[in-house]
Motif scaffolding. Structure first.
Motif, PDB file in Angstrom:
ATOM      1  N   THR A  55       8.079  -7.206  -8.206  1.00 31.95           N
ATOM      2  CA  THR A  55       8.313  -6.187  -7.641  1.00 31.95           C
ATOM      3  C   THR A  55       6.954  -5.372  -7.706  1.00 31.95           C
ATOM      4  OG1 THR A  55      10.727  -6.219  -8.142  1.00 31.95           O
ATOM      5  CG2 THR A  55       9.501  -4.030  -7.307  1.00 31.95           C
ATOM      6  N   LEU A  56       6.356  -4.989  -8.950  1.00 31.11           N
ATOM      7  CA  LEU A  56       5.241  -4.371  -9.194  1.00 31.11           C
ATOM      8  C   LEU A  56       3.969  -4.972  -8.411  1.00 31.11           C
ATOM      9  CD1 LEU A  56       5.471  -3.747 -12.995  1.00 31.11           C
ATOM     10  CD2 LEU A  56       5.679  -1.989 -11.124  1.00 31.11           C
ATOM     11  N   ALA A  57       4.018  -6.098  -8.153  1.00 36.40           N
ATOM     12  CA  ALA A  57       2.840  -6.921  -7.519  1.00 36.40           C
ATOM     13  C   ALA A  57       3.005  -6.471  -5.900  1.00 36.40           C
ATOM     14  CB  ALA A  57       2.746  -8.535  -7.693  1.00 36.40           C
ATOM     15  N   LEU A  58       4.132  -6.641  -5.420  1.00 35.33           N
ATOM     16  CA  LEU A  58       4.406  -6.327  -4.219  1.00 35.33           C
ATOM     17  C   LEU A  58       4.187  -4.598  -3.862  1.00 35.33           C
ATOM     18  CD1 LEU A  58       7.636  -8.200  -3.257  1.00 35.33           C
ATOM     19  CD2 LEU A  58       5.454  -8.757  -2.375  1.00 35.33           C
ATOM     20  N   LEU A  59       4.694  -3.795  -4.870  1.00 35.88           N
ATOM     21  CA  LEU A  59       4.250  -2.460  -4.626  1.00 35.88           C
ATOM     22  C   LEU A  59       2.621  -2.190  -4.620  1.00 35.88           C
ATOM     23  CD1 LEU A  59       7.157  -0.841  -6.581  1.00 35.88           C
ATOM     24  CD2 LEU A  59       6.906  -0.880  -4.305  1.00 35.88           C
ATOM     25  N   LYS A  60       2.140  -3.133  -5.457  1.00 31.04           N
ATOM     26  CA  LYS A  60       0.743  -2.718  -5.418  1.00 31.04           C
ATOM     27  C   LYS A  60       0.052  -3.099  -4.384  1.00 31.04           C
ATOM     28  CE  LYS A  60      -3.522  -3.818  -8.174  1.00 31.04           C
ATOM     29  NZ  LYS A  60      -3.897  -4.401  -9.556  1.00 31.04           N
ATOM     30  N   LEU A  61       0.515  -4.390  -3.577  1.00 32.03           N
ATOM     31  CA  LEU A  61       0.029  -4.746  -2.287  1.00 32.03           C
ATOM     32  C   LEU A  61       0.243  -3.658  -1.515  1.00 32.03           C
ATOM     33  CD1 LEU A  61       0.772  -8.467  -2.062  1.00 32.03           C
ATOM     34  CD2 LEU A  61      -1.410  -7.574  -2.334  1.00 32.03           C
ATOM     35  N   LEU A  62       1.373  -2.972  -1.166  1.00 32.92           N
ATOM     36  CA  LEU A  62       1.692  -2.163  -0.238  1.00 32.92           C
ATOM     37  C   LEU A  62       0.787  -0.999  -0.517  1.00 32.92           C
ATOM     38  CD1 LEU A  62       5.552  -2.280  -0.325  1.00 32.92           C
ATOM     39  CD2 LEU A  62       4.049  -2.703   1.584  1.00 32.92           C
ATOM     40  N   ALA A  63       0.644  -0.412  -1.720  1.00 34.61           N
ATOM     41  CA  ALA A  63      -0.302   0.612  -1.871  1.00 34.61           C
ATOM     42  C   ALA A  63      -1.676   0.225  -1.454  1.00 34.61           C
ATOM     43  CB  ALA A  63      -0.236   1.053  -3.219  1.00 34.61           C
ATOM     44  N   LEU A  64      -2.276  -0.853  -1.687  1.00 41.25           N
ATOM     45  CA  LEU A  64      -3.626  -1.508  -1.273  1.00 41.25           C
ATOM     46  C   LEU A  64      -3.666  -1.132   0.252  1.00 41.25           C
ATOM     47  CD1 LEU A  64      -4.459  -4.132  -3.633  1.00 41.25           C
ATOM     48  CD2 LEU A  64      -5.276  -1.764  -3.690  1.00 41.25           C
ATOM     49  N   GLY A  65      -2.670  -1.765   1.083  1.00 45.93           N
ATOM     50  CA  GLY A  65      -2.447  -1.917   2.291  1.00 45.93           C
ATOM     51  C   GLY A  65      -2.330  -0.559   3.013  1.00 45.93           C
ATOM     52  N   HIS A  66      -1.749   0.582   2.331  1.00 43.79           N
ATOM     53  CA  HIS A  66      -1.835   1.878   2.771  1.00 43.79           C
ATOM     54  C   HIS A  66      -2.937   2.469   2.713  1.00 43.79           C
ATOM     55  CE1 HIS A  66       0.144   5.738   3.556  1.00 43.79           C
ATOM     56  NE2 HIS A  66      -0.333   6.449   2.640  1.00 43.79           N
ATOM     57  N   ARG A  67      -3.881   2.438   1.660  1.00 42.77           N
ATOM     58  CA  ARG A  67      -5.172   2.780   1.391  1.00 42.77           C
ATOM     59  C   ARG A  67      -5.916   2.488   2.434  1.00 42.77           C
ATOM     60  NH1 ARG A  67      -6.183   1.708  -4.980  1.00 42.77           N
ATOM     61  NH2 ARG A  67      -4.351   2.764  -5.824  1.00 42.77           N
ATOM     62  N   ASP A  68      -5.793   0.937   2.882  1.00 44.19           N
ATOM     63  CA  ASP A  68      -6.922   0.482   3.848  1.00 44.19           C
ATOM     64  C   ASP A  68      -6.397   1.265   5.170  1.00 44.19           C
ATOM     65  OD1 ASP A  68      -8.105  -1.292   2.528  1.00 44.19           O
ATOM     66  OD2 ASP A  68      -6.736  -3.141   2.736  1.00 44.19           O
TER      67      ASP A  68
END
Length: 91
Positions: A55-68
């Motif tokens: 779950t934390l890994a997916l949230l990190k990917l979402l956060a990185l995508g949001h930054r992009d």
């Protein structure tokens, strides 16, 4: 979840380790271990730990995508599909 019912001193863990492990594996609730009256560790079953890490890994990917997206580093679905089609034809 109420952690107040899931708090045990380290002496309890030492005296009942097998029982504690069985309980956390069955109930799938973490256990807070105290030492000298202070919370020092949390014990949880492996399946719950792995699920939390995923779950934390997916949230990190979402956060990185949001930054992009905020930085303007994105492409439309149509553009991406065209690029993928071109790569597929090229190979």
């Amino acid at each position: 979840m109420r952690y107040s019912s899931q708090i045990k001193p380290i002496s309890y863990l030492k005296a009942n380790a097998a029982e504690v492990l069985e309980k956390i594996n069955v109930e799938r609730e973490p256990l807070v271990i105290t030492q000298n009256g202070e919370a020092r560790a949390v014990i949880q079953d492996v399946a719950t730990f792995e699920q939390t890490q995923e779950t934390l890994a997916l949230l990190k990917l979402l956060a990185l995508g949001h930054r992009d997206v905020e930085a303007g580093r994105f492409a439309s679905a149509e553009t991406v599909a065209k690029r993928l089609r071109r790569r597929r034809v090229a190979t």
